[in-house]
Write an enzyme that holds these catalytic residues in place. Sequence first.
Site, PDB file in Angstrom:
ATOM      1  N   ARG A 281      44.615  35.563  50.316  1.00 57.95           N
ATOM      2  CA  ARG A 281      43.724  36.724  50.251  1.00 57.95           C
ATOM      3  C   ARG A 281      42.413  36.274  49.617  1.00 57.95           C
ATOM      4  NH1 ARG A 281      43.174  39.614  45.691  1.00 57.95           N
ATOM      5  NH2 ARG A 281      45.281  39.225  44.934  1.00 57.95           N
TER       6      ARG A 281
ATOM      7  N   HIS B  19      42.076  42.125  45.339  1.00 63.04           N
ATOM      8  CA  HIS B  19      43.294  42.868  45.695  1.00 63.04           C
ATOM      9  C   HIS B  19      42.924  44.196  46.345  1.00 63.04           C
ATOM     10  CE1 HIS B  19      47.274  44.635  45.470  1.00 63.04           C
ATOM     11  NE2 HIS B  19      46.786  45.640  44.767  1.00 63.04           N
TER      12      HIS B  19
ATOM     13  N   TYR C  10      41.582  36.209  37.197  1.00 67.98           N
ATOM     14  CA  TYR C  10      42.896  35.576  37.257  1.00 67.98           C
ATOM     15  C   TYR C  10      42.998  34.404  38.225  1.00 67.98           C
ATOM     16  CZ  TYR C  10      43.330  38.900  41.196  1.00 67.98           C
ATOM     17  OH  TYR C  10      43.119  39.620  42.339  1.00 67.98           O
TER      18      TYR C  10
END
Length: 374
Positions: free
Chosen positions: A273, A277, A286
């Site tokens: 991805r 998100h 992150y």
Amino acid sequence: MHELPAEWANTSPLPWLPSPVPVSLFPVNGEDREHARAGEYGEYREPAPESLLSAYRKMVLGRRFDEQATALARQGRLAVHPSSLGQEACQVGAALALRPTDWLFPTYRDCVALVSRGIDPVEALTLLRGDGHCGYDPVRHRTAPQCTPLATHAAHATGLAHGERLKGTDTVALALVGDGATSEGDFHEALGLAGVLRAPVVFLVQNNRYAISVPLSAQSAAPSLAYKGVGYGVRSEQVDGNDVAAVLAVLGTAIEDARAGGGPWLVEAHTYRMAPHTSADDPSRYRPAEEVEHWRGRDPIDRLEAGLRDRGLLTGEDVMAAAAAAEAYAADLRTRLAEDPTLDPLGLFDHVFSAPTPQLTEQRAALRAELKGR
């Protein structure tokens, strides 16, 4: 010495084990390696040129749709948008591998799969705009409502597939799940039930490396998520999820084997991805930028385009035509999403039960009376 039961005679896991490396057919950035890599337990052939060209056009359109939806979310015209940027090979491959009579069970991130299956883009975004639980007719499109809770739809796919087989049809169900969903109990219950029933269902795990901010290494110690099918007697495979040729080949094999009575399959697609998100996420908290750049070099659209050009199947004019069609598609989406939706408050009571209960009928009548009294 006690004899083993007859059903224990063939307990070898070999028929269910995935290939030791993900199946891949198209090279990355012109890598000099074997053109086709066969699965450990079967041959996967490159799809026909017309299938690859169709996939290319749908992937280009799907990415432009995804980019437009992300922009609409930033403008406040969508409540949120979970992008699938970088996962187009999985999304389009899943849609194209199915027959029109098969069923697709998508998640909230699978809007590109929806539009690739022919669903109107405005209807595909209805859930994310907040206008309804589902904007399209599931029966007409043979596509279940998008599922937001992780993995709960996996059991629905298993049940539908088993039910269709009991009715005597050759329908197959395909459930799209993410890597995070494989940590949920519903996923394991669905695989266990599918294995016992030998249901004609395929589970496609889009392993994009993160369950929101949780990396795969913190979710599972398995050598690959594909191995999770072995314990349930579910045939498993892993595929390069950024290679649409390989995705089509593996899913085609899995779907047709399930259709022929071979039982369920679990296919893990290794992908990434590249976007946040959701439009409310900050992925820089992150994951390192270097990791994202590495995966940009494995972009599924660039990879397919290069492979088709090398084979003489795609010209510069074809590329421009696909881009123009995608831009027109995005412009139409912008125009229609700017219009206020027509909403019917009484629609809240539709599709709750196949036959409305007395209580539901009473509540609907009460709301109708209240609306008339305004």
